[in-house]
Design an enzyme around this catalytic site. Sequence first.
Site, short mmCIF file in Angstrom:
data_model
loop_
_atom_site.label_atom_id
_atom_site.label_comp_id
_atom_site.label_asym_id
_atom_site.label_seq_id
_atom_site.Cartn_x
_atom_site.Cartn_y
_atom_site.Cartn_z
N HIS A 338 49.23 25.62 43.08
CA HIS A 338 49.82 24.42 42.48
C HIS A 338 50.92 23.89 43.38
O HIS A 338 51.56 24.65 44.12
CB HIS A 338 50.39 24.75 41.09
N ASP A 397 43.92 24.76 35.21
CA ASP A 397 42.48 24.52 35.24
C ASP A 397 41.66 25.79 35.21
O ASP A 397 40.50 25.77 34.81
CB ASP A 397 42.11 23.71 36.49
#
Length: 460
Positions: A338, A397
Amino acid sequence: MTFSSVKYGVAPEEERADIKILCDEYRKYNHIDPSAFDRYGVKRGLRNADGTGVMAGITNICNVHGYVMDEGEKAPIDGELIYRGINVEKLIEGCEKEDRYGYEEAVWLLLFGNLPTKTQLADFTSLLAHMRELPDTFTEDMILKAPSPNIMNKLARSVLALYSYDEDADDCSLENVLRQSVELIARMPTIMVSAYQVKRRFYDHKSMYFHPPKAHHSIAQTILYTMRSDKTFTEEEAKLLDKCMILHAEHGGGNNSTFATRVLTSSGTDTYSAIAAGIGSLKGPLHGGANAKVMHMMDCIKENVKDWKNDDEVAEYLAKLIRKECGDLSGKIYGMGHAVYTKSDPRARILKENALKLAQNTEFIDEFMLLDSVERLAPQVLSAVKGEKKIICANVDLYSGMVYKMLRIPPELYTPLFASSRIGGWCAHRVEELITGGRIIRPAYKAVSKDCEYIPLNER
Protein backbone atom coordinates in the site's frame (compact mmCIF):
# COMPACT_ATOMS: atom_id res chain seq x y z
CA MET A 1 -0.98 5.90 -47.25
CA THR A 2 -4.66 5.00 -47.14
CA PHE A 3 -6.77 3.77 -44.28
CA SER A 4 -9.35 1.19 -45.27
CA SER A 5 -11.19 1.56 -41.96
CA VAL A 6 -12.87 4.72 -43.29
CA LYS A 7 -14.49 2.64 -46.01
CA TYR A 8 -17.94 1.15 -45.65
CA GLY A 9 -17.97 -2.55 -44.87
CA VAL A 10 -14.24 -2.90 -44.17
CA ALA A 11 -13.08 -6.34 -43.06
CA PRO A 12 -11.90 -6.65 -39.44
CA GLU A 13 -8.41 -7.77 -40.49
CA GLU A 14 -8.03 -4.67 -42.69
CA GLU A 15 -9.14 -2.46 -39.82
CA ARG A 16 -6.59 -4.07 -37.51
CA ALA A 17 -3.87 -3.49 -40.09
CA ASP A 18 -4.86 0.18 -40.33
CA ILE A 19 -4.77 0.60 -36.55
CA LYS A 20 -1.31 -1.00 -36.48
CA ILE A 21 -0.11 1.62 -38.96
CA LEU A 22 -1.48 4.35 -36.68
CA CYS A 23 0.19 2.79 -33.64
CA ASP A 24 3.53 2.58 -35.46
CA GLU A 25 3.19 6.24 -36.41
CA TYR A 26 2.49 7.19 -32.81
CA ARG A 27 5.43 5.25 -31.40
CA LYS A 28 7.78 6.87 -33.92
CA TYR A 29 7.24 10.37 -32.53
CA ASN A 30 6.17 9.87 -28.91
CA HIS A 31 9.08 8.60 -26.83
CA ILE A 32 10.17 10.20 -23.55
CA ASP A 33 13.48 9.08 -22.06
CA PRO A 34 12.73 7.71 -18.56
CA SER A 35 15.84 9.47 -17.23
CA ALA A 36 14.19 12.82 -18.04
CA PHE A 37 11.84 12.37 -15.09
CA ASP A 38 14.78 12.29 -12.68
CA ARG A 39 16.64 15.04 -14.53
CA TYR A 40 13.76 17.49 -14.16
CA GLY A 41 12.80 16.39 -10.65
CA VAL A 42 9.41 15.06 -11.73
CA LYS A 43 7.63 13.19 -8.97
CA ARG A 44 5.96 10.46 -10.97
CA GLY A 45 2.57 9.48 -9.64
CA LEU A 46 2.82 12.56 -7.37
CA ARG A 47 5.07 10.47 -5.10
CA ASN A 48 8.16 11.68 -3.29
CA ALA A 49 11.39 9.69 -3.53
CA ASP A 50 10.63 7.89 -0.25
CA GLY A 51 7.21 6.76 -1.52
CA THR A 52 5.19 9.33 0.42
CA GLY A 53 2.61 11.38 -1.43
CA VAL A 54 3.23 14.94 -2.59
CA MET A 55 1.31 17.30 -0.33
CA ALA A 56 -1.56 18.64 -2.45
CA GLY A 57 -4.11 19.87 0.08
CA ILE A 58 -5.53 19.95 3.58
CA THR A 59 -8.61 18.09 4.80
CA ASN A 60 -10.68 17.65 7.94
CA ILE A 61 -12.34 14.51 6.63
CA CYS A 62 -9.92 11.62 7.00
CA ASN A 63 -6.45 10.67 8.18
CA VAL A 64 -4.75 7.61 6.69
CA HIS A 65 -1.87 6.91 9.08
CA GLY A 66 0.66 4.21 8.23
CA TYR A 67 4.10 5.44 9.30
CA VAL A 68 5.95 8.12 11.24
CA MET A 69 8.99 10.08 10.11
CA ASP A 70 12.01 9.38 12.31
CA GLU A 71 15.03 11.59 11.53
CA GLY A 72 13.91 11.92 7.92
CA GLU A 73 13.13 8.23 7.40
CA LYS A 74 9.82 6.39 7.34
CA ALA A 75 9.29 4.25 10.42
CA PRO A 76 6.50 1.65 9.98
CA ILE A 77 3.60 1.48 12.43
CA ASP A 78 0.31 -0.37 12.58
CA GLY A 79 -2.04 1.45 10.25
CA GLU A 80 -4.92 3.62 11.40
CA LEU A 81 -7.91 4.90 9.44
CA ILE A 82 -9.51 7.89 11.12
CA TYR A 83 -12.83 9.45 10.06
CA ARG A 84 -13.21 13.04 11.33
CA GLY A 85 -10.94 12.27 14.31
CA ILE A 86 -12.62 8.93 15.14
CA ASN A 87 -10.77 5.68 14.53
CA VAL A 88 -12.86 3.56 12.17
CA GLU A 89 -12.27 0.54 14.41
CA LYS A 90 -14.00 2.40 17.27
CA LEU A 91 -16.85 3.33 14.95
CA ILE A 92 -17.38 -0.33 14.04
CA GLU A 93 -17.00 -1.45 17.66
CA GLY A 94 -19.72 1.01 18.72
CA CYS A 95 -22.16 -0.37 16.16
CA GLU A 96 -21.33 -3.95 17.13
CA LYS A 97 -21.94 -3.28 20.85
CA GLU A 98 -25.33 -1.73 20.08
CA ASP A 99 -26.09 -4.43 17.47
CA ARG A 100 -27.02 -2.00 14.71
CA TYR A 101 -26.00 -0.94 11.23
CA GLY A 102 -23.38 1.78 10.89
CA TYR A 103 -22.84 2.84 7.29
CA GLU A 104 -25.44 5.58 7.45
CA GLU A 105 -23.80 6.92 10.61
CA ALA A 106 -20.39 6.85 8.90
CA VAL A 107 -21.80 8.86 5.97
CA TRP A 108 -23.25 11.47 8.34
CA LEU A 109 -19.92 11.72 10.13
CA LEU A 110 -17.98 12.15 6.88
CA LEU A 111 -20.38 14.71 5.43
CA PHE A 112 -21.04 16.88 8.47
CA GLY A 113 -18.04 16.35 10.74
CA ASN A 114 -19.74 15.09 13.90
CA LEU A 115 -21.50 12.00 15.21
CA PRO A 116 -25.28 12.24 14.76
CA THR A 117 -27.68 12.19 17.68
CA LYS A 118 -30.14 9.33 17.82
CA THR A 119 -32.85 11.54 16.30
CA GLN A 120 -30.54 12.90 13.58
CA LEU A 121 -29.43 9.39 12.61
CA ALA A 122 -33.02 8.11 12.46
CA ASP A 123 -34.11 11.07 10.33
CA PHE A 124 -31.07 10.78 8.03
CA THR A 125 -31.58 7.03 7.57
CA SER A 126 -35.24 7.66 6.68
CA LEU A 127 -34.22 10.39 4.22
CA LEU A 128 -31.76 8.05 2.48
CA ALA A 129 -34.44 5.36 2.25
CA HIS A 130 -36.90 7.87 0.78
CA MET A 131 -34.35 8.97 -1.85
CA ARG A 132 -33.47 5.47 -3.09
CA GLU A 133 -36.05 5.57 -5.82
CA LEU A 134 -34.78 6.65 -9.23
CA PRO A 135 -36.61 9.30 -11.31
CA ASP A 136 -39.62 8.21 -13.34
CA THR A 137 -38.65 6.20 -16.47
CA PHE A 138 -34.94 6.36 -15.52
CA THR A 139 -34.53 2.61 -15.07
CA GLU A 140 -36.27 1.88 -18.35
CA ASP A 141 -34.63 4.61 -20.43
CA MET A 142 -31.09 4.65 -19.02
CA ILE A 143 -30.51 1.10 -17.76
CA LEU A 144 -32.88 -1.34 -19.46
CA LYS A 145 -32.46 0.19 -22.92
CA ALA A 146 -28.69 0.62 -22.65
CA PRO A 147 -27.25 -2.38 -20.80
CA SER A 148 -23.53 -2.71 -20.17
CA PRO A 149 -21.43 -5.80 -19.46
CA ASN A 150 -19.47 -3.72 -16.96
CA ILE A 151 -21.41 -2.40 -13.97
CA MET A 152 -18.85 0.35 -13.21
CA ASN A 153 -19.36 1.69 -16.72
CA LYS A 154 -23.12 1.68 -16.14
CA LEU A 155 -22.72 3.46 -12.78
CA ALA A 156 -20.72 6.27 -14.40
CA ARG A 157 -23.13 6.63 -17.31
CA SER A 158 -26.15 6.61 -15.00
CA VAL A 159 -24.70 9.23 -12.67
CA LEU A 160 -24.00 11.48 -15.65
CA ALA A 161 -27.52 10.83 -16.94
CA LEU A 162 -29.04 12.01 -13.65
CA TYR A 163 -27.86 15.50 -14.59
CA SER A 164 -30.70 15.63 -17.13
CA TYR A 165 -33.26 14.89 -14.41
CA ASP A 166 -32.07 17.68 -12.10
CA GLU A 167 -33.52 21.18 -12.62
CA ASP A 168 -30.64 22.68 -10.60
CA ALA A 169 -27.85 20.45 -11.88
CA ASP A 170 -25.25 23.23 -12.17
CA ASP A 171 -26.02 25.00 -8.90
CA CYS A 172 -22.90 24.65 -6.73
CA SER A 173 -24.35 26.22 -3.58
CA LEU A 174 -23.84 24.26 -0.35
CA GLU A 175 -27.57 23.61 -0.04
CA ASN A 176 -27.88 22.19 -3.55
CA VAL A 177 -24.69 20.13 -3.52
CA LEU A 178 -25.64 18.55 -0.18
CA ARG A 179 -29.05 17.69 -1.63
CA GLN A 180 -27.42 16.15 -4.70
CA SER A 181 -24.91 14.29 -2.53
CA VAL A 182 -27.53 12.67 -0.31
CA GLU A 183 -29.55 11.69 -3.38
CA LEU A 184 -26.53 10.08 -5.05
CA ILE A 185 -25.50 8.22 -1.88
CA ALA A 186 -29.03 6.81 -1.66
CA ARG A 187 -29.36 6.04 -5.37
CA MET A 188 -25.98 4.46 -6.13
CA PRO A 189 -26.90 1.02 -4.71
CA THR A 190 -30.21 1.13 -6.59
CA ILE A 191 -28.42 1.85 -9.87
CA MET A 192 -25.83 -0.84 -9.13
CA VAL A 193 -28.37 -3.60 -8.48
CA SER A 194 -30.58 -2.56 -11.41
CA ALA A 195 -27.60 -2.53 -13.78
CA TYR A 196 -26.57 -5.96 -12.49
CA GLN A 197 -30.03 -7.41 -13.08
CA VAL A 198 -30.12 -6.05 -16.63
CA LYS A 199 -26.61 -7.36 -17.24
CA ARG A 200 -27.78 -10.82 -16.11
CA ARG A 201 -30.58 -10.73 -18.65
CA PHE A 202 -28.78 -9.32 -21.69
CA TYR A 203 -25.27 -10.73 -21.30
CA ASP A 204 -25.62 -13.81 -19.07
CA HIS A 205 -29.00 -14.91 -20.48
CA LYS A 206 -30.42 -15.40 -17.00
CA SER A 207 -33.53 -14.10 -15.30
CA MET A 208 -33.54 -10.60 -13.87
CA TYR A 209 -35.38 -9.54 -10.73
CA PHE A 210 -36.51 -6.09 -9.66
CA HIS A 211 -37.58 -6.12 -6.01
CA PRO A 212 -38.97 -2.88 -4.56
CA PRO A 213 -36.83 -2.00 -1.50
CA LYS A 214 -38.29 -1.85 1.98
CA ALA A 215 -38.24 1.52 3.73
CA HIS A 216 -37.05 0.12 7.06
CA HIS A 217 -34.01 -1.64 5.57
CA SER A 218 -30.52 -0.22 5.94
CA ILE A 219 -28.46 0.30 2.78
CA ALA A 220 -26.61 -2.98 3.36
CA GLN A 221 -29.88 -4.87 3.88
CA THR A 222 -31.36 -3.23 0.79
CA ILE A 223 -28.45 -4.35 -1.40
CA LEU A 224 -28.79 -8.00 -0.38
CA TYR A 225 -32.60 -7.91 -0.50
CA THR A 226 -32.79 -6.44 -4.02
CA MET A 227 -29.79 -8.33 -5.42
CA ARG A 228 -30.87 -11.85 -4.52
CA SER A 229 -33.62 -13.58 -6.45
CA ASP A 230 -35.25 -14.93 -3.27
CA LYS A 231 -34.77 -11.66 -1.32
CA THR A 232 -33.46 -13.58 1.69
CA PHE A 233 -30.42 -12.78 3.81
CA THR A 234 -29.31 -13.21 7.40
CA GLU A 235 -28.58 -10.40 9.82
CA GLU A 236 -25.01 -11.73 10.09
CA GLU A 237 -24.58 -11.35 6.33
CA ALA A 238 -26.07 -7.84 6.19
CA LYS A 239 -24.03 -6.58 9.13
CA LEU A 240 -20.82 -7.93 7.61
CA LEU A 241 -21.63 -6.14 4.35
CA ASP A 242 -22.35 -3.02 6.42
CA LYS A 243 -18.84 -3.27 7.93
CA CYS A 244 -17.33 -3.60 4.48
CA MET A 245 -19.15 -0.45 3.39
CA ILE A 246 -17.96 1.50 6.45
CA LEU A 247 -14.36 0.46 5.75
CA HIS A 248 -14.65 1.42 2.08
CA ALA A 249 -16.49 4.70 2.68
CA GLU A 250 -13.42 6.93 2.80
CA HIS A 251 -9.63 6.86 2.50
CA GLY A 252 -8.27 10.39 2.48
CA GLY A 253 -8.02 13.06 -0.19
CA GLY A 254 -4.99 11.60 -1.94
CA ASN A 255 -6.36 8.31 -3.21
CA ASN A 256 -6.83 8.38 -6.97
CA SER A 257 -10.63 8.47 -7.18
CA THR A 258 -11.10 11.04 -4.41
CA PHE A 259 -8.37 13.24 -5.85
CA ALA A 260 -10.04 12.96 -9.26
CA THR A 261 -13.31 14.09 -7.67
CA ARG A 262 -11.57 17.05 -6.03
CA VAL A 263 -9.77 17.99 -9.26
CA LEU A 264 -13.04 18.18 -11.19
CA THR A 265 -14.75 19.96 -8.32
CA SER A 266 -12.02 22.61 -8.32
CA SER A 267 -12.96 23.52 -11.90
CA GLY A 268 -16.48 24.49 -10.81
CA THR A 269 -18.18 21.66 -12.67
CA ASP A 270 -21.40 19.98 -11.55
CA THR A 271 -21.75 17.24 -8.93
CA TYR A 272 -22.63 14.52 -11.45
CA SER A 273 -19.49 15.12 -13.53
CA ALA A 274 -17.27 15.15 -10.44
CA ILE A 275 -18.69 11.92 -9.02
CA ALA A 276 -18.57 10.19 -12.43
CA ALA A 277 -14.84 10.99 -12.49
CA GLY A 278 -14.43 9.21 -9.17
CA ILE A 279 -16.27 6.17 -10.54
CA GLY A 280 -14.10 6.12 -13.66
CA SER A 281 -10.97 6.19 -11.52
CA LEU A 282 -12.16 3.47 -9.15
CA LYS A 283 -12.89 1.23 -12.15
CA GLY A 284 -9.15 0.91 -12.79
CA PRO A 285 -7.43 -2.36 -11.77
CA LEU A 286 -4.75 -0.40 -9.88
CA HIS A 287 -7.46 1.12 -7.67
CA GLY A 288 -10.91 -0.31 -6.98
CA GLY A 289 -10.65 -3.08 -9.54
CA ALA A 290 -7.90 -4.73 -7.48
CA ASN A 291 -10.33 -6.75 -5.33
CA ALA A 292 -11.50 -8.68 -8.39
CA LYS A 293 -7.87 -9.07 -9.48
CA VAL A 294 -7.11 -10.75 -6.15
CA MET A 295 -9.81 -13.35 -6.75
CA HIS A 296 -8.57 -14.00 -10.30
CA MET A 297 -5.04 -14.41 -8.90
CA MET A 298 -6.33 -16.82 -6.27
CA ASP A 299 -8.07 -18.89 -8.93
CA CYS A 300 -4.70 -19.23 -10.70
CA ILE A 301 -2.99 -20.26 -7.46
CA LYS A 302 -5.68 -22.82 -6.66
CA GLU A 303 -5.39 -24.32 -10.14
CA ASN A 304 -1.60 -24.54 -10.18
CA VAL A 305 -0.60 -25.26 -6.59
CA LYS A 306 -1.33 -28.90 -5.75
CA ASP A 307 -0.90 -28.69 -1.98
CA TRP A 308 -2.33 -25.40 -0.68
CA LYS A 309 -0.85 -26.10 2.75
CA ASN A 310 2.69 -26.47 1.42
CA ASP A 311 4.51 -23.17 1.95
CA ASP A 312 7.25 -24.06 -0.53
CA GLU A 313 4.75 -24.72 -3.32
CA VAL A 314 2.81 -21.53 -2.62
CA ALA A 315 6.01 -19.46 -2.41
CA GLU A 316 7.28 -20.95 -5.68
CA TYR A 317 4.10 -19.92 -7.48
CA LEU A 318 4.21 -16.41 -5.97
CA ALA A 319 7.76 -16.10 -7.29
CA LYS A 320 6.49 -17.02 -10.76
CA LEU A 321 3.83 -14.30 -10.48
CA ILE A 322 6.49 -11.73 -9.61
CA ARG A 323 8.70 -12.87 -12.50
CA LYS A 324 5.72 -12.49 -14.89
CA GLU A 325 5.74 -16.18 -15.73
CA CYS A 326 2.08 -16.80 -14.90
CA GLY A 327 -1.17 -15.13 -13.90
CA ASP A 328 -1.94 -11.94 -15.79
CA LEU A 329 1.80 -11.35 -16.40
CA SER A 330 1.69 -8.06 -14.50
CA GLY A 331 4.38 -9.10 -12.02
CA LYS A 332 2.09 -8.15 -9.14
CA ILE A 333 0.85 -10.01 -6.11
CA TYR A 334 -2.54 -8.37 -5.86
CA GLY A 335 -3.72 -7.50 -2.37
CA MET A 336 -0.20 -6.89 -1.05
CA GLY A 337 1.39 -3.50 -0.43
CA HIS A 338 0.00 0.00 0.00
CA ALA A 339 1.10 3.56 -0.64
CA VAL A 340 0.65 4.58 3.01
CA TYR A 341 0.24 1.52 5.20
CA THR A 342 3.42 -0.33 6.11
CA LYS A 343 3.04 -2.82 8.98
CA SER A 344 -0.70 -3.31 8.59
CA ASP A 345 -3.85 -2.02 6.89
CA PRO A 346 -6.62 -1.65 9.51
CA ARG A 347 -9.26 -2.47 6.92
CA ALA A 348 -7.50 -5.74 6.06
CA ARG A 349 -7.20 -6.61 9.76
CA ILE A 350 -10.93 -6.17 10.34
CA LEU A 351 -11.98 -7.98 7.15
CA LYS A 352 -9.59 -10.86 7.82
CA GLU A 353 -11.00 -11.33 11.31
CA ASN A 354 -14.57 -11.35 10.00
CA ALA A 355 -13.71 -13.53 7.01
CA LEU A 356 -12.28 -16.15 9.35
CA LYS A 357 -15.44 -16.13 11.48
CA LEU A 358 -17.58 -16.63 8.37
CA ALA A 359 -15.30 -19.30 6.88
CA GLN A 360 -15.01 -21.44 10.01
CA ASN A 361 -16.62 -24.86 9.57
CA THR A 362 -17.50 -24.14 5.92
CA GLU A 363 -16.10 -25.13 2.54
CA PHE A 364 -14.34 -21.74 2.43
CA ILE A 365 -11.88 -22.40 5.26
CA ASP A 366 -9.18 -23.92 3.01
CA GLU A 367 -9.38 -20.97 0.65
CA PHE A 368 -9.13 -18.58 3.59
CA MET A 369 -6.01 -20.36 4.86
CA LEU A 370 -4.50 -20.11 1.38
CA LEU A 371 -5.07 -16.34 1.44
CA ASP A 372 -3.43 -16.25 4.85
CA SER A 373 -0.42 -18.07 3.37
CA VAL A 374 -0.18 -15.53 0.53
CA GLU A 375 -0.19 -12.70 3.08
CA ARG A 376 2.46 -14.42 5.20
CA LEU A 377 4.77 -15.51 2.36
CA ALA A 378 4.52 -12.62 -0.11
CA PRO A 379 6.89 -10.20 1.69
CA GLN A 380 9.76 -12.69 1.87
CA VAL A 381 9.20 -13.86 -1.73
CA LEU A 382 9.23 -10.27 -2.99
CA SER A 383 12.44 -9.67 -1.06
CA ALA A 384 14.07 -12.80 -2.48
CA VAL A 385 13.04 -12.22 -6.10
CA LYS A 386 13.33 -8.43 -6.37
CA GLY A 387 15.73 -7.67 -3.56
CA GLU A 388 13.28 -5.21 -2.00
CA LYS A 389 13.74 -4.68 1.73
CA LYS A 390 10.74 -2.44 2.38
CA ILE A 391 8.03 -3.64 4.73
CA ILE A 392 4.76 -4.49 3.01
CA CYS A 393 1.44 -5.68 4.35
CA ALA A 394 -1.85 -7.03 3.08
CA ASN A 395 -4.20 -4.30 1.89
CA VAL A 396 -7.99 -4.21 1.98
CA ASP A 397 -8.30 -5.95 -1.39
CA LEU A 398 -6.71 -9.20 -0.22
CA TYR A 399 -9.69 -10.13 1.95
CA SER A 400 -12.60 -8.03 0.62
CA GLY A 401 -13.13 -10.26 -2.41
CA MET A 402 -13.15 -13.34 -0.18
CA VAL A 403 -15.75 -11.75 2.08
CA TYR A 404 -17.93 -10.83 -0.92
CA LYS A 405 -17.60 -14.37 -2.27
CA MET A 406 -18.81 -15.84 1.03
CA LEU A 407 -21.70 -13.35 0.98
CA ARG A 408 -22.68 -14.77 -2.43
CA ILE A 409 -22.04 -11.48 -4.14
CA PRO A 410 -21.08 -11.99 -7.82
CA PRO A 411 -17.56 -10.86 -8.86
CA GLU A 412 -18.88 -8.22 -11.26
CA LEU A 413 -20.28 -6.36 -8.23
CA TYR A 414 -17.07 -6.28 -6.15
CA THR A 415 -15.86 -2.92 -7.46
CA PRO A 416 -19.36 -1.40 -7.82
CA LEU A 417 -19.91 -2.20 -4.13
CA PHE A 418 -16.70 -0.32 -3.42
CA ALA A 419 -18.11 2.65 -5.38
CA SER A 420 -21.47 2.44 -3.61
CA SER A 421 -19.57 2.73 -0.32
CA ARG A 422 -16.93 5.29 -1.34
CA ILE A 423 -19.49 7.74 -2.70
CA GLY A 424 -19.95 8.92 0.90
CA GLY A 425 -16.32 9.99 1.00
CA TRP A 426 -16.36 11.43 -2.52
CA CYS A 427 -19.31 13.66 -1.67
CA ALA A 428 -17.69 14.80 1.58
CA HIS A 429 -14.53 15.79 -0.29
CA ARG A 430 -16.50 17.53 -3.05
CA VAL A 431 -18.26 19.70 -0.48
CA GLU A 432 -14.99 20.44 1.32
CA GLU A 433 -13.24 21.37 -1.93
CA LEU A 434 -16.09 23.71 -2.87
CA ILE A 435 -16.04 25.43 0.52
CA THR A 436 -12.29 25.55 1.21
CA GLY A 437 -10.45 24.98 -2.09
CA GLY A 438 -10.75 28.30 -3.84
CA ARG A 439 -8.45 27.55 -6.79
CA ILE A 440 -8.53 25.22 -9.76
CA ILE A 441 -6.05 22.35 -9.28
CA ARG A 442 -3.40 22.68 -11.96
CA PRO A 443 -0.03 20.96 -11.52
CA ALA A 444 2.78 21.59 -14.01
CA TYR A 445 4.21 19.34 -16.72
CA LYS A 446 7.66 19.92 -18.19
CA ALA A 447 7.60 20.13 -21.98
CA VAL A 448 10.59 18.30 -23.50
CA SER A 449 9.66 18.47 -27.19
CA LYS A 450 12.10 20.23 -29.51
CA ASP A 451 11.20 23.19 -31.69
CA CYS A 452 10.75 22.34 -35.37
CA GLU A 453 9.68 24.14 -38.52
CA TYR A 454 6.25 23.81 -40.08
CA ILE A 455 6.50 22.03 -43.46
CA PRO A 456 3.87 22.69 -46.15
CA LEU A 457 1.68 19.67 -46.84
CA ASN A 458 2.92 19.04 -50.39
CA GLU A 459 6.57 19.03 -49.21
CA ARG A 460 6.22 16.34 -46.53
